[in-house]
Design a protein around this motif. Sequence first.
Motif, PDB file in Angstrom:
ATOM      1  N   GLY A  12       0.785  -1.223   0.000  1.00 17.55           N
ATOM      2  CA  GLY A  12       0.000   0.000   0.000  1.00 17.55           C
ATOM      3  C   GLY A  12       0.811   1.264   0.000  1.00 17.55           C
ATOM      4  N   THR A  13       2.124   1.178   0.117  1.00 22.27           N
ATOM      5  CA  THR A  13       2.963   2.375   0.166  1.00 22.27           C
ATOM      6  C   THR A  13       3.517   2.669  -1.209  1.00 22.27           C
ATOM      7  OG1 THR A  13       3.605   1.814   2.421  1.00 22.27           O
ATOM      8  CG2 THR A  13       4.931   3.461   1.267  1.00 22.27           C
ATOM      9  N   PRO A  14       3.150   3.806  -1.824  1.00 26.10           N
ATOM     10  CA  PRO A  14       3.728   4.143  -3.129  1.00 26.10           C
ATOM     11  C   PRO A  14       5.160   4.638  -2.981  1.00 26.10           C
ATOM     12  CG  PRO A  14       2.241   5.876  -2.409  1.00 26.10           C
ATOM     13  CD  PRO A  14       2.151   4.784  -1.376  1.00 26.10           C
ATOM     14  N   HIS A  15       5.987   4.350  -3.975  1.00 29.40           N
ATOM     15  CA  HIS A  15       7.380   4.778  -3.985  1.00 29.40           C
ATOM     16  C   HIS A  15       7.694   5.409  -5.338  1.00 29.40           C
ATOM     17  CE1 HIS A  15       8.216   2.435  -0.305  1.00 29.40           C
ATOM     18  NE2 HIS A  15       7.435   1.514  -0.848  1.00 29.40           N
ATOM     19  N   HIS A  16       8.626   6.347  -5.354  1.00 32.10           N
ATOM     20  CA  HIS A  16       9.107   6.896  -6.616  1.00 32.10           C
ATOM     21  C   HIS A  16      10.055   5.888  -7.243  1.00 32.10           C
ATOM     22  CE1 HIS A  16       7.437  10.844  -5.535  1.00 32.10           C
ATOM     23  NE2 HIS A  16       7.582  11.125  -6.820  1.00 32.10           N
ATOM     24  N   ARG A  17       9.616   5.322  -8.360  1.00 32.37           N
ATOM     25  CA  ARG A  17      10.390   4.260  -8.997  1.00 32.37           C
ATOM     26  C   ARG A  17      10.578   4.572 -10.481  1.00 32.37           C
ATOM     27  NH1 ARG A  17       9.227  -0.400  -5.833  1.00 32.37           N
ATOM     28  NH2 ARG A  17      10.685  -1.565  -7.145  1.00 32.37           N
ATOM     29  N   LEU A  18      11.656   4.063 -11.009  1.00 27.44           N
ATOM     30  CA  LEU A  18      11.916   4.149 -12.435  1.00 27.44           C
ATOM     31  C   LEU A  18      11.181   2.991 -13.107  1.00 27.44           C
ATOM     32  CD1 LEU A  18      13.690   6.105 -14.120  1.00 27.44           C
ATOM     33  CD2 LEU A  18      15.444   4.321 -14.126  1.00 27.44           C
ATOM     34  N   CYS A  19      10.370   3.303 -14.117  1.00 25.47           N
ATOM     35  CA  CYS A  19       9.591   2.286 -14.820  1.00 25.47           C
ATOM     36  C   CYS A  19      10.034   2.236 -16.280  1.00 25.47           C
ATOM     37  CB  CYS A  19       8.100   2.602 -14.752  1.00 25.47           C
ATOM     38  SG  CYS A  19       7.420   2.621 -13.073  1.00 25.47           S
ATOM     39  N   LEU A  20      10.087   1.024 -16.813  1.00 24.05           N
ATOM     40  CA  LEU A  20      10.588   0.813 -18.169  1.00 24.05           C
ATOM     41  C   LEU A  20       9.712  -0.198 -18.890  1.00 24.05           C
ATOM     42  CD1 LEU A  20      14.269   0.403 -19.274  1.00 24.05           C
ATOM     43  CD2 LEU A  20      12.618  -1.363 -19.918  1.00 24.05           C
ATOM     44  N   ALA A  21       9.399   0.105 -20.139  1.00 29.81           N
ATOM     45  CA  ALA A  21       8.659  -0.840 -20.989  1.00 29.81           C
ATOM     46  C   ALA A  21       9.437  -1.050 -22.275  1.00 29.81           C
ATOM     47  CB  ALA A  21       7.265  -0.320 -21.298  1.00 29.81           C
ATOM     48  N   ALA A  22       9.580  -2.301 -22.685  1.00 29.14           N
ATOM     49  CA  ALA A  22      10.265  -2.652 -23.929  1.00 29.14           C
ATOM     50  C   ALA A  22       9.317  -3.494 -24.776  1.00 29.14           C
ATOM     51  CB  ALA A  22      11.552  -3.426 -23.640  1.00 29.14           C
ATOM     52  N   ASP A  23       9.020  -3.024 -25.985  1.00 29.91           N
ATOM     53  CA  ASP A  23       8.009  -3.658 -26.829  1.00 29.91           C
ATOM     54  C   ASP A  23       8.617  -3.985 -28.191  1.00 29.91           C
ATOM     55  OD1 ASP A  23       5.665  -4.615 -27.836  1.00 29.91           O
ATOM     56  OD2 ASP A  23       4.535  -2.755 -27.648  1.00 29.91           O
ATOM     57  N   VAL A  24       8.397  -5.219 -28.663  1.00 30.90           N
ATOM     58  CA  VAL A  24       8.928  -5.664 -29.952  1.00 30.90           C
ATOM     59  C   VAL A  24       8.017  -5.177 -31.073  1.00 30.90           C
ATOM     60  CG1 VAL A  24       9.538  -7.655 -31.380  1.00 30.90           C
ATOM     61  CG2 VAL A  24       9.991  -7.693 -28.916  1.00 30.90           C
ATOM     62  N   GLU A  25       8.616  -4.540 -32.066  1.00 32.10           N
ATOM     63  CA  GLU A  25       7.872  -4.021 -33.205  1.00 32.10           C
ATOM     64  C   GLU A  25       7.435  -5.156 -34.121  1.00 32.10           C
ATOM     65  OE1 GLU A  25       6.620  -0.493 -35.510  1.00 32.10           O
ATOM     66  OE2 GLU A  25       7.028  -0.991 -33.425  1.00 32.10           O
ATOM     67  N   GLN A  26       6.157  -5.118 -34.552  1.00 27.80           N
ATOM     68  CA  GLN A  26       5.579  -6.053 -35.525  1.00 27.80           C
ATOM     69  C   GLN A  26       5.717  -7.513 -35.099  1.00 27.80           C
ATOM     70  OE1 GLN A  26       7.280  -5.018 -39.361  1.00 27.80           O
ATOM     71  NE2 GLN A  26       6.055  -3.164 -39.503  1.00 27.80           N
ATOM     72  N   TYR A  27       5.588  -7.738 -33.815  1.00 25.55           N
ATOM     73  CA  TYR A  27       5.697  -9.091 -33.264  1.00 25.55           C
ATOM     74  C   TYR A  27       4.567  -9.990 -33.764  1.00 25.55           C
ATOM     75  CZ  TYR A  27       5.528 -12.648 -29.513  1.00 25.55           C
ATOM     76  OH  TYR A  27       5.493 -13.816 -28.794  1.00 25.55           O
ATOM     77  N   SER A  28       3.375  -9.441 -33.933  1.00 28.32           N
ATOM     78  CA  SER A  28       2.218 -10.264 -34.302  1.00 28.32           C
ATOM     79  C   SER A  28       2.337 -10.864 -35.704  1.00 28.32           C
ATOM     80  CB  SER A  28       0.933  -9.433 -34.208  1.00 28.32           C
ATOM     81  OG  SER A  28       0.985  -8.335 -35.093  1.00 28.32           O
ATOM     82  N   ARG A  29       3.254 -10.356 -36.521  1.00 25.57           N
ATOM     83  CA  ARG A  29       3.427 -10.906 -37.865  1.00 25.57           C
ATOM     84  C   ARG A  29       4.226 -12.206 -37.869  1.00 25.57           C
ATOM     85  NH1 ARG A  29       4.682  -5.671 -41.798  1.00 25.57           N
ATOM     86  NH2 ARG A  29       2.904  -4.391 -41.145  1.00 25.57           N
ATOM     87  N   LEU A  30       4.830 -12.545 -36.736  1.00 28.72           N
ATOM     88  CA  LEU A  30       5.663 -13.745 -36.656  1.00 28.72           C
ATOM     89  C   LEU A  30       4.814 -14.968 -36.368  1.00 28.72           C
ATOM     90  CD1 LEU A  30       8.535 -12.265 -34.446  1.00 28.72           C
ATOM     91  CD2 LEU A  30       8.435 -12.358 -36.948  1.00 28.72           C
ATOM     92  N   ASP A  31       5.292 -16.133 -36.794  1.00 30.70           N
ATOM     93  CA  ASP A  31       4.604 -17.367 -36.427  1.00 30.70           C
ATOM     94  C   ASP A  31       4.997 -17.758 -35.000  1.00 30.70           C
ATOM     95  OD1 ASP A  31       7.138 -18.636 -36.520  1.00 30.70           O
ATOM     96  OD2 ASP A  31       6.850 -19.238 -38.607  1.00 30.70           O
ATOM     97  N   ALA A  32       4.366 -18.787 -34.472  1.00 33.68           N
ATOM     98  CA  ALA A  32       4.550 -19.155 -33.066  1.00 33.68           C
ATOM     99  C   ALA A  32       6.005 -19.511 -32.758  1.00 33.68           C
ATOM    100  CB  ALA A  32       3.630 -20.322 -32.711  1.00 33.68           C
TER     101      ALA A  32
END
Length: 262
Positions: A12-32
């Motif tokens: 329940g205690t919020p903290h000042h944190r560094l947040c990072l997101a990394a997303d692969v471009e055009q991933y859905s075009r690949l097969d499984a």
Amino acid sequence: MIETSSPRPPDGTPHHRLCLAADVEQYSRLDARAQSAVQADLVRVLDEAAALTGLDRAAWERQPQGDLEFAVLPENTPEATVLGPFVNHLADGLSTRNAMPSATRIRLRVAVDKGLAKRAPLGHAGHAPVAVARFVNAPQLKAVLAALAAADLAVIVSDRLYQDIVRSGGDGLAPEQYVRANVKVKDFGGYGWIRVPGHGADDMRPVVDGPRQPLPSPSAHVPGPAVLSQVVRHGAAVGRDVTGGLTVGAPVNPSDNRRRHR
């Protein structure tokens, strides 16, 4: 009886944190099969970039989402280290990996912000987690990566991180390589700063700013307000009052009307 795992109890205690997101471009075009290989390689290049930078990935609170990893970093993580050396090592790692003949190319969008974040039943809550989720999907970030075909990585940081950290310069920060973007995604709006390692601001600015509208020529005719013509049949018109029949015609130019009555 089938046992189900309960979500981690929120802090329940919020903290000042560094947040990072990394997303692969055009991933859905690949097969499984290719998707599985890309996921494994994404984790590996992130691990290697962190290790080369001296960051402890084991201490990151990570939420893998297939083609995307969202992470909340420890409170004592130096922002300049992430925005400078970590990003540069990540760009080098992607370049090396993509140069392998048999590898499916990974092109990555990364977003970084810092702010209040706290654990929640389904992950993290707070402005910073929401901001990086929106920044990583910024239309300008996607457009830059699409326009710069040789680039493997495009990074966007929040305005607060750019002003507080990047502008001060330092090892690998390169403030002159960033271009500001006004990001609007869903109900989120805010300024971010985009950098593509290996490319200068001049390469990105036309894409981020978009085409400029040409100014009108000084000699161009600017039409005035349309005036309805009126033809009175069997009556009289005085000012706006008409007695008798009235026919309303197409708009006319007042100057044309004056010429007819000379």
